[in-house]
Write a protein that holds these residues in place. Structure first.
Motif, PDB file in Angstrom:
ATOM      1  N   GLN A  26       0.799  -1.218   0.000  1.00 33.59           N
ATOM      2  CA  GLN A  26       0.000   0.000   0.000  1.00 33.59           C
ATOM      3  C   GLN A  26       0.834   1.272   0.000  1.00 33.59           C
ATOM      4  O   GLN A  26       0.334   2.362  -0.236  1.00 33.59           O
ATOM      5  CB  GLN A  26      -0.939   0.010   1.212  1.00 33.59           C
ATOM      6  N   SER A  27       2.114   1.114   0.293  1.00 37.39           N
ATOM      7  CA  SER A  27       3.045   2.248   0.254  1.00 37.39           C
ATOM      8  C   SER A  27       4.421   1.700  -0.112  1.00 37.39           C
ATOM      9  O   SER A  27       4.832   0.660   0.397  1.00 37.39           O
ATOM     10  CB  SER A  27       3.090   2.961   1.607  1.00 37.39           C
ATOM     11  N   VAL A  28       5.108   2.407  -1.011  1.00 39.46           N
ATOM     12  CA  VAL A  28       6.388   1.921  -1.530  1.00 39.46           C
ATOM     13  C   VAL A  28       7.421   3.040  -1.486  1.00 39.46           C
ATOM     14  O   VAL A  28       7.116   4.191  -1.795  1.00 39.46           O
ATOM     15  CB  VAL A  28       6.223   1.408  -2.983  1.00 39.46           C
ATOM     16  N   LEU A  29       8.636   2.668  -1.106  1.00 38.38           N
ATOM     17  CA  LEU A  29       9.764   3.585  -1.124  1.00 38.38           C
ATOM     18  C   LEU A  29      10.762   3.104  -2.166  1.00 38.38           C
ATOM     19  O   LEU A  29      11.135   1.936  -2.176  1.00 38.38           O
ATOM     20  CB  LEU A  29      10.453   3.627   0.248  1.00 38.38           C
ATOM     21  N   ASP A  30      11.177   4.014  -3.032  1.00 40.66           N
ATOM     22  CA  ASP A  30      12.223   3.738  -4.016  1.00 40.66           C
ATOM     23  C   ASP A  30      13.477   4.474  -3.559  1.00 40.66           C
ATOM     24  O   ASP A  30      13.594   5.682  -3.715  1.00 40.66           O
ATOM     25  CB  ASP A  30      11.792   4.205  -5.405  1.00 40.66           C
ATOM     26  N   ILE A  31      14.396   3.723  -2.931  1.00 41.73           N
ATOM     27  CA  ILE A  31      15.622   4.312  -2.392  1.00 41.73           C
ATOM     28  C   ILE A  31      16.633   4.493  -3.518  1.00 41.73           C
ATOM     29  O   ILE A  31      16.829   3.597  -4.325  1.00 41.73           O
ATOM     30  CB  ILE A  31      16.211   3.428  -1.277  1.00 41.73           C
ATOM     31  N   ALA A  32      17.288   5.636  -3.520  1.00 39.79           N
ATOM     32  CA  ALA A  32      18.259   5.995  -4.562  1.00 39.79           C
ATOM     33  C   ALA A  32      17.548   6.044  -5.917  1.00 39.79           C
ATOM     34  O   ALA A  32      17.978   5.463  -6.893  1.00 39.79           O
ATOM     35  CB  ALA A  32      19.449   5.044  -4.586  1.00 39.79           C
ATOM     36  N   CYS A  33      16.457   6.787  -5.942  1.00 40.40           N
ATOM     37  CA  CYS A  33      15.595   6.843  -7.129  1.00 40.40           C
ATOM     38  C   CYS A  33      16.178   7.644  -8.278  1.00 40.40           C
ATOM     39  O   CYS A  33      15.671   7.575  -9.399  1.00 40.40           O
ATOM     40  CB  CYS A  33      14.229   7.398  -6.756  1.00 40.40           C
ATOM     41  N   THR A  51       7.048   6.856  -2.780  1.00 43.14           N
ATOM     42  CA  THR A  51       8.011   7.907  -2.468  1.00 43.14           C
ATOM     43  C   THR A  51       9.349   7.543  -3.083  1.00 43.14           C
ATOM     44  O   THR A  51       9.828   6.424  -2.917  1.00 43.14           O
ATOM     45  CB  THR A  51       8.179   8.057  -0.936  1.00 43.14           C
ATOM     46  N   GLY A  52       9.939   8.491  -3.788  1.00 44.12           N
ATOM     47  CA  GLY A  52      11.297   8.349  -4.294  1.00 44.12           C
ATOM     48  C   GLY A  52      12.231   9.112  -3.382  1.00 44.12           C
ATOM     49  O   GLY A  52      11.947  10.244  -3.001  1.00 44.12           O
ATOM     50  N   LEU A  53      13.349   8.494  -3.012  1.00 41.05           N
ATOM     51  CA  LEU A  53      14.313   9.107  -2.108  1.00 41.05           C
ATOM     52  C   LEU A  53      15.693   9.068  -2.753  1.00 41.05           C
ATOM     53  O   LEU A  53      16.110   8.021  -3.257  1.00 41.05           O
ATOM     54  CB  LEU A  53      14.347   8.342  -0.779  1.00 41.05           C
ATOM     55  N   ASP A  54      16.383  10.203  -2.731  1.00 36.94           N
ATOM     56  CA  ASP A  54      17.744  10.242  -3.260  1.00 36.94           C
ATOM     57  C   ASP A  54      18.539  11.305  -2.524  1.00 36.94           C
ATOM     58  O   ASP A  54      17.975  12.309  -2.069  1.00 36.94           O
ATOM     59  CB  ASP A  54      17.744  10.543  -4.760  1.00 36.94           C
ATOM     60  N   LEU A  55      19.825  11.098  -2.420  1.00 41.88           N
ATOM     61  CA  LEU A  55      20.717  12.030  -1.741  1.00 41.88           C
ATOM     62  C   LEU A  55      20.958  13.294  -2.558  1.00 41.88           C
ATOM     63  O   LEU A  55      21.238  14.355  -2.010  1.00 41.88           O
ATOM     64  CB  LEU A  55      22.055  11.322  -1.465  1.00 41.88           C
ATOM     65  N   SER A  56      20.791  13.204  -3.871  1.00 45.21           N
ATOM     66  CA  SER A  56      21.077  14.324  -4.761  1.00 45.21           C
ATOM     67  C   SER A  56      19.895  15.290  -4.874  1.00 45.21           C
ATOM     68  O   SER A  56      18.843  14.942  -5.418  1.00 45.21           O
ATOM     69  CB  SER A  56      21.432  13.804  -6.159  1.00 45.21           C
ATOM     70  N   GLU A  57      20.090  16.505  -4.383  1.00 44.86           N
ATOM     71  CA  GLU A  57      19.050  17.527  -4.509  1.00 44.86           C
ATOM     72  C   GLU A  57      18.758  17.827  -5.976  1.00 44.86           C
ATOM     73  O   GLU A  57      17.600  18.052  -6.348  1.00 44.86           O
ATOM     74  CB  GLU A  57      19.472  18.808  -3.788  1.00 44.86           C
ATOM     75  N   LYS A  58      19.794  17.828  -6.805  1.00 48.76           N
ATOM     76  CA  LYS A  58      19.636  18.116  -8.230  1.00 48.76           C
ATOM     77  C   LYS A  58      18.744  17.061  -8.901  1.00 48.76           C
ATOM     78  O   LYS A  58      17.830  17.404  -9.668  1.00 48.76           O
ATOM     79  CB  LYS A  58      21.001  18.162  -8.903  1.00 48.76           C
ATOM     80  N   LEU A  59      18.987  15.773  -8.618  1.00 42.43           N
ATOM     81  CA  LEU A  59      18.180  14.723  -9.232  1.00 42.43           C
ATOM     82  C   LEU A  59      16.741  14.752  -8.719  1.00 42.43           C
ATOM     83  O   LEU A  59      15.801  14.542  -9.491  1.00 42.43           O
ATOM     84  CB  LEU A  59      18.811  13.349  -8.986  1.00 42.43           C
ATOM     85  N   ILE A  60      16.554  15.026  -7.442  1.00 43.53           N
ATOM     86  CA  ILE A  60      15.191  15.116  -6.896  1.00 43.53           C
ATOM     87  C   ILE A  60      14.452  16.303  -7.507  1.00 43.53           C
ATOM     88  O   ILE A  60      13.277  16.194  -7.869  1.00 43.53           O
ATOM     89  CB  ILE A  60      15.217  15.190  -5.352  1.00 43.53           C
ATOM     90  N   ARG A  61      15.124  17.410  -7.659  1.00 39.30           N
ATOM     91  CA  ARG A  61      14.500  18.584  -8.304  1.00 39.30           C
ATOM     92  C   ARG A  61      14.077  18.223  -9.734  1.00 39.30           C
ATOM     93  O   ARG A  61      12.969  18.533 -10.162  1.00 39.30           O
ATOM     94  CB  ARG A  61      15.467  19.766  -8.289  1.00 39.30           C
ATOM     95  N   HIS A  62      14.956  17.534 -10.447  1.00 39.91           N
ATOM     96  CA  HIS A  62      14.654  17.095 -11.816  1.00 39.91           C
ATOM     97  C   HIS A  62      13.444  16.145 -11.818  1.00 39.91           C
ATOM     98  O   HIS A  62      12.539  16.279 -12.655  1.00 39.91           O
ATOM     99  CB  HIS A  62      15.883  16.413 -12.419  1.00 39.91           C
ATOM    100  N   ALA A  63      13.423  15.196 -10.890  1.00 43.17           N
ATOM    101  CA  ALA A  63      12.305  14.253 -10.810  1.00 43.17           C
ATOM    102  C   ALA A  63      10.993  14.978 -10.547  1.00 43.17           C
ATOM    103  O   ALA A  63       9.971  14.684 -11.170  1.00 43.17           O
ATOM    104  CB  ALA A  63      12.566  13.212  -9.721  1.00 43.17           C
ATOM    105  N   THR A  71      -0.051  10.267  -6.682  1.00 43.65           N
ATOM    106  CA  THR A  71       0.347   9.182  -5.785  1.00 43.65           C
ATOM    107  C   THR A  71       1.855   9.135  -5.557  1.00 43.65           C
ATOM    108  O   THR A  71       2.353   8.257  -4.865  1.00 43.65           O
ATOM    109  CB  THR A  71      -0.082   7.818  -6.359  1.00 43.65           C
ATOM    110  N   LEU A  72       2.570  10.095  -6.106  1.00 40.79           N
ATOM    111  CA  LEU A  72       4.027  10.047  -6.128  1.00 40.79           C
ATOM    112  C   LEU A  72       4.631  11.314  -5.535  1.00 40.79           C
ATOM    113  O   LEU A  72       4.179  12.418  -5.812  1.00 40.79           O
ATOM    114  CB  LEU A  72       4.452   9.916  -7.592  1.00 40.79           C
ATOM    115  N   ARG A  73       5.649  11.117  -4.702  1.00 43.20           N
ATOM    116  CA  ARG A  73       6.386  12.274  -4.190  1.00 43.20           C
ATOM    117  C   ARG A  73       7.873  11.929  -4.150  1.00 43.20           C
ATOM    118  O   ARG A  73       8.253  10.767  -4.102  1.00 43.20           O
ATOM    119  CB  ARG A  73       5.868  12.708  -2.832  1.00 43.20           C
ATOM    120  N   PHE A  74       8.699  12.950  -4.160  1.00 45.52           N
ATOM    121  CA  PHE A  74      10.146  12.793  -4.156  1.00 45.52           C
ATOM    122  C   PHE A  74      10.742  13.586  -3.003  1.00 45.52           C
ATOM    123  O   PHE A  74      10.382  14.744  -2.797  1.00 45.52           O
ATOM    124  CB  PHE A  74      10.748  13.269  -5.480  1.00 45.52           C
ATOM    125  N   ASN A  75      11.666  12.953  -2.276  1.00 45.83           N
ATOM    126  CA  ASN A  75      12.318  13.589  -1.137  1.00 45.83           C
ATOM    127  C   ASN A  75      13.832  13.430  -1.225  1.00 45.83           C
ATOM    128  O   ASN A  75      14.320  12.385  -1.648  1.00 45.83           O
ATOM    129  CB  ASN A  75      11.852  12.966   0.182  1.00 45.83           C
TER     130      ASN A  75
END
Length: 118
Positions: A26-33, A51-63, A71-75
């Motif tokens: 019912q909830s999924v995390l994609d680590i290093a998305c 939820t997509g999670l990545d250390l790179s602010e640049k890649l998260i901003r792009h995503a 249903t999707l968010r990026f952090n």
């Protein structure tokens, strides 16, 4: 991106989607998305919060700019210390992560995944 990389990504995310669907996650995390392309593939087939999670602010901003789904968010976050609540995800995916950590951090990563997985 190279065609081979796109094909591999499609294969692993198709497998993950099928598995998560069979488990009724019912909830999924994609680590290093990264750029969110794979996370978007999950959202195309899963009817749950992702939820997509990545250390790179640049890649998260792009995503965030290129993938828009309710249903999707990026952090931005560190996979070793996600700051997410205990047991907050029914499924977690992460591809090509462990090889970036030394042995001590591999253990830390797996403990963190176990902590946030329901």
């Amino acid at each position: 991106m190279l065609l081979e990389e796109t094909y591999e990504r499609q294969k692993v995310y198709t497998f993950a989607s099928s598995f998560l669907k069979s488990k009724n996650a019912q909830s999924v995390l994609d680590i290093a998305c990264g750029d969110g392309e794979g996370t978007n593939m999950l959202a195309e087939t899963l009817a749950c919060s992702i939820t997509g999670l990545d250390l790179s602010e640049k890649l998260i901003r792009h995503a965030r700019e290129r993938v828009k789904r309710h249903t999707l968010r990026f952090n931005v976050g560190n996979a070793l210390e996600t700051e997410l609540p205990d047991g907050s995800f029914g499924g977690i995916v992460g591809f090509h992560i462990l090889e970036h950590f030394n042995e001590k951090d591999q253990v830390r990563f797996l403990k963190e995944v176990r902590r946030i997985l329901k």
